[in-house]
Design a protein around this motif. Structure first.
Motif, short mmCIF file in Angstrom:
data_model
loop_
_atom_site.label_atom_id
_atom_site.label_comp_id
_atom_site.label_asym_id
_atom_site.label_seq_id
_atom_site.Cartn_x
_atom_site.Cartn_y
_atom_site.Cartn_z
N GLU A 6 12.97 -5.86 -1.76
CA GLU A 6 13.09 -6.39 -0.41
C GLU A 6 12.97 -7.91 -0.41
O GLU A 6 12.46 -8.51 -1.37
CB GLU A 6 12.00 -5.80 0.49
N GLU A 33 5.36 -10.56 1.58
CA GLU A 33 4.54 -10.33 0.39
C GLU A 33 4.65 -11.52 -0.56
O GLU A 33 5.75 -12.03 -0.82
CB GLU A 33 5.01 -9.07 -0.33
N THR A 63 4.80 1.02 6.56
CA THR A 63 5.11 0.65 5.18
C THR A 63 3.93 -0.07 4.56
O THR A 63 3.40 -1.03 5.14
CB THR A 63 6.35 -0.26 5.12
N THR A 93 6.74 -0.76 -0.30
CA THR A 93 7.74 -1.75 -0.73
C THR A 93 7.95 -1.61 -2.23
O THR A 93 7.25 -0.86 -2.91
CB THR A 93 7.26 -3.17 -0.42
N LEU A 112 2.18 -2.62 2.32
CA LEU A 112 2.54 -3.94 1.80
C LEU A 112 1.53 -4.42 0.76
O LEU A 112 0.41 -3.90 0.68
CB LEU A 112 2.60 -4.96 2.94
N ARG A 170 11.19 -10.32 5.03
CA ARG A 170 10.95 -9.03 5.69
C ARG A 170 9.52 -8.56 5.52
O ARG A 170 8.91 -8.04 6.46
CB ARG A 170 11.92 -7.98 5.13
N THR A 171 8.96 -8.72 4.33
CA THR A 171 7.64 -8.14 4.05
C THR A 171 6.51 -9.17 4.04
O THR A 171 5.34 -8.78 4.12
CB THR A 171 7.66 -7.45 2.68
#
Length: 544
Positions: A192, A199, A390, A465, A392, A196-197
């Motif tokens: 990803e 991270e 989700t 993820t 993370l 979006r995340t």
């Protein structure tokens, strides 16, 4: 539910006979539900058996397992050795018997033993008429209507005959999430984007074809003075010089890139005698049979399971590509493993100053094959559902949780797991990601697809993820995910509600969590510290 019928019906269809699928099946059968279990191979057990990967578990596994049923699996493996194999008196007396005395975990054992144990665990439910196991069957297509899966058409690979399977609920426990695609369940694969995340270790831009290397494992023993060299594999001359740009030298070498620091690191095959209890080398990492544990003459040699960085196949992705591209990549992975073995037999620098270990012998018998390789590639990632929630890196990563001393606490926890965030080299040439994580929970929201009402994930295809999937993919956690999915399916059927309603309604969630606890599932950890390189079992010796 005769397999001679053209259409079979049950309360639950589980596709995939890996650890998650087995756990889901057992959970449903324990509560009296009828289950159809579909597996393409003739062996059940997935990464534990068909892929040939001994349990790579957290440091506390001998005192705290995620569920009673997983503890029973581990104990049954030890009992099988005591009851059926010629252990020495000293080994038989060991409460925490480690049959292979491998360094990566405390229960390194031969895959064929786990196959028999799993079959024994399922047998009472088959005898009671609750379970039909469809080995050597492959899903051809899924019939859907709106937000529900209606039926699956599977092919009997031995009789070349299709069957229709119907149930109110379905579980995808396939190794790379094949059923998600066939049923049109929203999903992602690969990497990803950080946008979006958010991270820290996510890529700046999404790349579905940036996927972790797969490994086609093999088993071998070593008979000094004998010659068991195999024929030179196809493409050997190219493969022997294969090198990632981020690697310190050719892949066929004892010099590796350290998974955490990325500095060069020596990992020879042997640094001393093969049949000592523990040494820092490749041989002792995933040794699955320790000769000294058995009566004299029972084993001609130790047996080890090769799942080493030199065998990581990163040249092409295997998820989200055409069937032809996938088949080609899988065959290249097989050839890479055979080429590595041939290099060790013929060219590898020996610990005594010579060249090549001609006495290395492939042991396909412990893997159920004739070529020495596992039945199936070891997949480290696959398709993952677009989930209601989700997980993370910020939920479980130590560095991503500054000022905190544990993982995120999930009110909808359905189980626990523990593993470092561990990503192998990728198909885009990226080096490893191996970072500290906290022991974590499995949130119910990660088991619920955003749209489809009656299909659940049961392994590494849950809502994580690409980064956190590297922590949720190992044996014990996969079992816990599958068990939670199986119990969720039964609970939803009993309530007459779709699985997502269990999370949406507090009273249902509380009842479901009480069911989990009654079945021996732990929902929270005691206060344990993070999984650092020195705390992870066997980290200094092996990587999964």
């Amino acid at each position: 539910m005769s397999v001679l019928d053209k259409e079979l019906t049950a309360d639950l269809v589980v596709v995939g006979g890996g650890l998650g699928g087995i756990a889901a099946t057992l959970a449903a059968c324990r509560l009296g539900r009828r289950v159809l279990l579909v597996e393409e191979l003739d062996w059940l057990g997935g990464q534990l058996t068909a892929q040939g990967v001994p349990p790579d578990e957290h440091p506390w596994i001998e005192v705290l397992t995620g569920s009673q049923s997983y503890a029973e699996l581990r104990q049954a493996i030890r009992t099988y050795y005591r009851d059926h194999l010629p252990l020495s008196a000293a080994a038989r007396a060991q409460v925490r018997l480690n049959p292979g005395q491998g360094n990566v975990g405390t229960l390194c054992h031969e895959p064929w033993v786990a196959v028999r144990v799993i079959d024994q665990m399922l047998a009472p439910h088959e005898a009671a008429g609750l379970l039909t196991v469809l080995r050597r069957h492959r899903v051809l297509r899924a019939e859907t209507a709106g937000d529900r899966v209606q039926a699956l058409t599977v092919l009997d690979l031995e009789q070349d005959r299709p069957l229709m399977l119907r149930a109110p609920l379905f579980i995808d426990a396939t190794e790379i999430g094949d059923l998600l695609e066939q049923a049109g369940v929203e999903h992602v694969f690969g990497a990803e984007a950080q946008s979006r995340t958010q991270e820290p270790h996510a890529l700046r831009e999404a790349d579905p074809f940036d996927q972790q290397a797969i490994t086609w494992c093999l088993a071998c023993d070593y008979l000094p003075g004998e010659d068991h060299r195999i024929a030179k594999p196809a493409g050997y001359e190219r493969l022997r010089t294969l090198q990632l740009d981020c690697w310190p030298g050719p892949q066929f070498s004892w010099t590796l890139s350290d998974f955490v620091t990325h500095q060069p690191r020596e990992r020879p095959l042997f640094v001393g005698p093969t049949d000592t209890e523990s040494l820092y080398d490749l041989w002792h990492a995933r040794r699955i049979a320790y000769r000294q544990h058995f009566e004299p003459g029972a084993y001609a040699s130790d047996i080890t399971l090769a799942n080493w960085p030199q065998m990581d196949y990163w040249e092409q992705p295997v998820v989200g590509v055409s069937p032809q591209e996938q088949a080609a990549a899988l065959e290249e992975s097989r050839q890479l493993s055979l080429a590595w073995f041939y290099w060790m037999q013929t060219e590898a620098p020996r610990h005594d100053g010579g060249q090549g270990y001609a006495g290395l012998r492939l042991r396909g018998d412990v893997l159920g094959t004739t070529d020495g390789l596992a039945k199936q590639a070891y997949y480290r990632e696959g398709r993952r559902i677009e989930a209601e929630f989700t997980v993370l890196e910020q939920h479980i990563g130590v560095a991503a949780r500054p000022g905190r001393d544990g993982a995120e606490v999930f009110a909808d926890s359905v189980g626990i797991g523990a593993y470092r965030i561990d990503l192998h080299p990728s198909t885009r040439g990226r080096n490893t990601v191996d970072i500290d994580s906290y022991p974590f929970q499995i949130p119910l929201g990660a088991l619920l697809p955003v749209r489809v009402d009656n299909l659940l994930p049961a392994c590494k295809n849950l809502g994580t993820t690409r980064i956190t999937n590297g922590a949720y993919r190992e044996h014990a956690t996969e079992w816990s995910i599958g068990e939670a999915a199986g119990l969720l399916a039964v609970f939803a059927l009993e309530q007459g509600e779709p699985p997502r309603a269990v999370r949406a309604k507090p009273e249902l969630l509380a009842d479901y969590q009480r069911l989990l606890q009654r079945q021996g599932v732990l929902l929270a950890w005691p206060r344990f510290g993070p999984l650092t390189p020195t705390q992870r079992v066997g980290y200094q010796h092996a990587k999964a």
